[in-house]
Scaffold this motif. Structure first.
Motif, short mmCIF file in Angstrom:
data_model
loop_
_atom_site.label_atom_id
_atom_site.label_comp_id
_atom_site.label_asym_id
_atom_site.label_seq_id
_atom_site.Cartn_x
_atom_site.Cartn_y
_atom_site.Cartn_z
N ASP A 142 0.82 -1.22 0.00
CA ASP A 142 0.00 0.00 0.00
C ASP A 142 0.85 1.27 0.00
O ASP A 142 0.33 2.38 0.15
CB ASP A 142 -0.91 0.02 1.24
N ASP A 143 2.16 1.10 -0.15
CA ASP A 143 3.08 2.23 -0.05
C ASP A 143 3.57 2.67 -1.43
O ASP A 143 3.47 1.94 -2.42
CB ASP A 143 4.30 1.85 0.79
N LEU A 144 4.13 3.87 -1.46
CA LEU A 144 4.85 4.35 -2.62
C LEU A 144 6.30 4.62 -2.22
O LEU A 144 6.56 5.31 -1.23
CB LEU A 144 4.24 5.64 -3.16
N TYR A 145 7.24 4.03 -2.97
CA TYR A 145 8.64 4.41 -2.85
C TYR A 145 8.87 5.59 -3.79
O TYR A 145 8.37 5.61 -4.93
CB TYR A 145 9.57 3.27 -3.25
N ILE A 146 9.63 6.57 -3.33
CA ILE A 146 9.86 7.80 -4.10
C ILE A 146 11.36 8.06 -4.18
O ILE A 146 12.04 8.12 -3.15
CB ILE A 146 9.17 9.00 -3.43
N LEU A 147 11.86 8.17 -5.39
CA LEU A 147 13.23 8.63 -5.61
C LEU A 147 13.16 10.12 -5.87
O LEU A 147 12.47 10.56 -6.80
CB LEU A 147 13.85 7.90 -6.80
N ALA A 148 13.82 10.92 -5.03
CA ALA A 148 13.68 12.37 -5.11
C ALA A 148 15.05 13.04 -5.20
O ALA A 148 16.03 12.57 -4.62
CB ALA A 148 12.94 12.91 -3.89
N GLY A 149 15.11 14.13 -5.96
CA GLY A 149 16.37 14.86 -6.11
C GLY A 149 16.12 16.25 -6.64
O GLY A 149 14.97 16.71 -6.74
N PRO A 150 17.18 16.97 -7.02
CA PRO A 150 17.04 18.35 -7.48
C PRO A 150 16.14 18.47 -8.70
O PRO A 150 16.20 17.63 -9.60
CB PRO A 150 18.48 18.76 -7.81
N THR A 151 15.34 19.51 -8.72
CA THR A 151 14.54 19.77 -9.91
C THR A 151 15.35 20.56 -10.94
O THR A 151 15.14 20.42 -12.14
CB THR A 151 13.25 20.53 -9.55
N MET A 152 16.28 21.38 -10.47
CA MET A 152 17.11 22.18 -11.37
C MET A 152 18.31 21.37 -11.83
O MET A 152 18.58 20.27 -11.35
CB MET A 152 17.57 23.46 -10.66
N ASP A 153 19.06 21.93 -12.78
CA ASP A 153 20.23 21.26 -13.32
C ASP A 153 21.43 21.52 -12.41
O ASP A 153 22.27 22.36 -12.68
CB ASP A 153 20.51 21.77 -14.74
N LEU A 154 21.49 20.76 -11.30
CA LEU A 154 22.57 20.96 -10.33
C LEU A 154 22.81 19.69 -9.54
O LEU A 154 21.99 18.78 -9.52
CB LEU A 154 22.24 22.12 -9.39
N ASP A 155 23.98 19.62 -8.89
CA ASP A 155 24.26 18.52 -7.97
C ASP A 155 23.52 18.80 -6.67
O ASP A 155 23.43 19.93 -6.21
CB ASP A 155 25.76 18.44 -7.68
N GLY A 156 22.99 17.76 -6.07
CA GLY A 156 22.29 17.94 -4.81
C GLY A 156 21.86 16.60 -4.25
O GLY A 156 22.01 15.56 -4.90
N VAL A 157 21.33 16.63 -3.05
CA VAL A 157 20.95 15.41 -2.37
C VAL A 157 19.89 14.65 -3.17
O VAL A 157 18.90 15.22 -3.62
CB VAL A 157 20.40 15.72 -0.96
N ILE A 158 20.12 13.35 -3.34
CA ILE A 158 19.15 12.44 -3.93
C ILE A 158 18.84 11.38 -2.88
O ILE A 158 19.75 10.80 -2.30
CB ILE A 158 19.69 11.79 -5.22
N ALA A 159 17.57 11.15 -2.61
CA ALA A 159 17.19 10.24 -1.52
C ALA A 159 15.98 9.41 -1.90
O ALA A 159 15.19 9.78 -2.78
CB ALA A 159 16.91 11.04 -0.24
N ILE A 160 15.84 8.28 -1.21
CA ILE A 160 14.69 7.40 -1.38
C ILE A 160 13.78 7.56 -0.16
O ILE A 160 14.23 7.49 0.98
CB ILE A 160 15.12 5.93 -1.51
N TYR A 161 12.50 7.79 -0.43
CA TYR A 161 11.50 7.94 0.63
C TYR A 161 10.42 6.86 0.48
O TYR A 161 10.23 6.30 -0.60
CB TYR A 161 10.81 9.30 0.52
#
Length: 367
Positions: A266-285
């Motif tokens: 019943d869950d959603l796994y989400i891969l999330a990261g920067p929306t702009m063209d840059l280096d930044g934190v990428i995480a799984i929720y």
């Protein structure tokens, strides 16, 4: 701890305009012994199969134009950013985004300024489609079909179909033009925090679309839609509530956009990261219980479980190792694939490493 796993492609199937498929992986989906992958600069879907040593190889490439009528027939990229599977169909989504041209350092300043002012698109990006997918019991592999009998309902035909659209828009972008949240961003390039689809997950008849952009005051957006087929085999958006053809779910990911979605239980796994063209934190929720509700949601940060931070390029590797694809690997792990992998992640002429990461410590039934 993350475990490395090897993906081995075939060179003769992997090169388009001198770019290798492993350099632009954008989505991943596992179906038993097969791993399905897409590259954002192609019009194909790749299938690898698990080997005795745990790696994935035996590369097969499926040309999307063999199953669907692409808006443009010139092999312009679809920019497939999400794939999912439900009810014997493989679903794919193009980014639906505009793009701003990049300045090139060797050009004059005038020319660089001109390029930076130019906004373009690829005509095949506006696609939401399904392709029948069935397991070949003789080989053990899943295969795509343009049209085939439904093994669970003999006499009912499964056929490839797509949402009404053309080279500049789709029914989805049309209904969003006047949306109070998303409408102002529909004509802004994706990498400028404009409208940009980069995730797809399916659950029964429901289709979830993750937006890399826009991000509104730190809140990311998941769209929920359903489709219905007309007598000509064209898909249309189904009205979900009143006059609305979609639902919006807002998640406080603290500024990050959505790179991929996966349903598990019943869950959603989400891969999330920067929306702009840059280096930044990428995480799984994990969004617990995401599929239980039938209303639109405002999901605050403390209602999300932050499972892992995913490595990304920095310093000399800036702009590389951008995690974009997420697959459920088994009941306790997910698999992550990368766009623009570092040289260290590439193995040999045609191999690349993906990461398998543990996300759960107790069994959950996958649906």
């Amino acid at each position: 701890m993350a475990k490395k796993i090897m993906l081995n492609f075939k060179n003769k199937l992997s090169l388009v305009n001198e770019k290798h498929v492993r350099d632009g992986l954008s989505a991943a989906l596992r179906t038993e012994n097969d791993l399905w992958l897409t590259c954002d600069e192609r019009t194909t879907i790749e299938r690898l199969s698990i080997q005795k040593d745990g790696s994935f190889a035996d590369h097969t490439s499926f040309e999307v134009a063999d199953y669907l009528e692409l808006p443009a027939s010139d092999k312009s990229e679809i920019d497939i950013e999400g794939i999912g599977m439900a009810n014997n169909y493989l679903w794919i989504i193009g980014s639906h985004s505009l793009k701003r041209r990049k300045p090139k350092r060797h050009q004059s300043i005038k020319k660089q300024l001109q390029r930076l002012s130019e906004v373009t698109t690829d005509p095949n990006r506006y696609i939401l489609a399904r392709i029948p997918i069935l397991k070949n019991e003789a080989t053990g592999h899943y295969e795509l079909h343009k049209e085939t009998d439904n093994p669970k309902n003999h006499g009912h035909t499964l056929r490839a179909a797509q949402l009404r659209g053309d080279t500049t828009s789709s029914l989805l972008t049309e209904v969003l033009q006047n949306d109070e949240h998303l409408g102002p961003f529909m004509n802004i390039p994706g990498k400028d925090n404009g409208f940009d689809i980069e995730g797809l997950a399916t659950h029964g008849s429901r289709i979830y679309l993750g937006l890399r952009g826009p991000v509104l005051r730190g809140w990311a957006v998941i769209l929920e839609v359903e489709v219905e087929e007309d007598e000509k085999g064209i898909l249309h958006l189904k009205k979900l509530a009143g006059e609305h053809y979609y639902k919006k779910h807002f998640l406080n990911l603290r500024g990050k956009g959505i790179r991929e979605l996966r349903v598990f239980g019943d869950d959603l796994y989400i891969l999330a990261g920067p929306t702009m063209d840059l280096d930044g934190v990428i995480a799984i929720y994990r969004w617990p219980g995401a599929l239980k509700g039938k209303t639109e949601h405002m999901v605050h940060h403390n209602e999300l479980e932050r499972l892992h931070e995913v490595p990304h390029g920095t310093g000399a590797n800036s702009g590389k190792d951008k995690a974009e694809g997420l697959a459920v690997f088994d009941e306790k792990h997910v698999l992550v694939v990368f766009d623009s992998p570092t040289d260290e992640r590439k193995i040999g002429q045609d191999g690349v490493e993906a990461l398998v990461m543990k996300v759960i410590d107790y069994p959950v039934i996958q649906v």
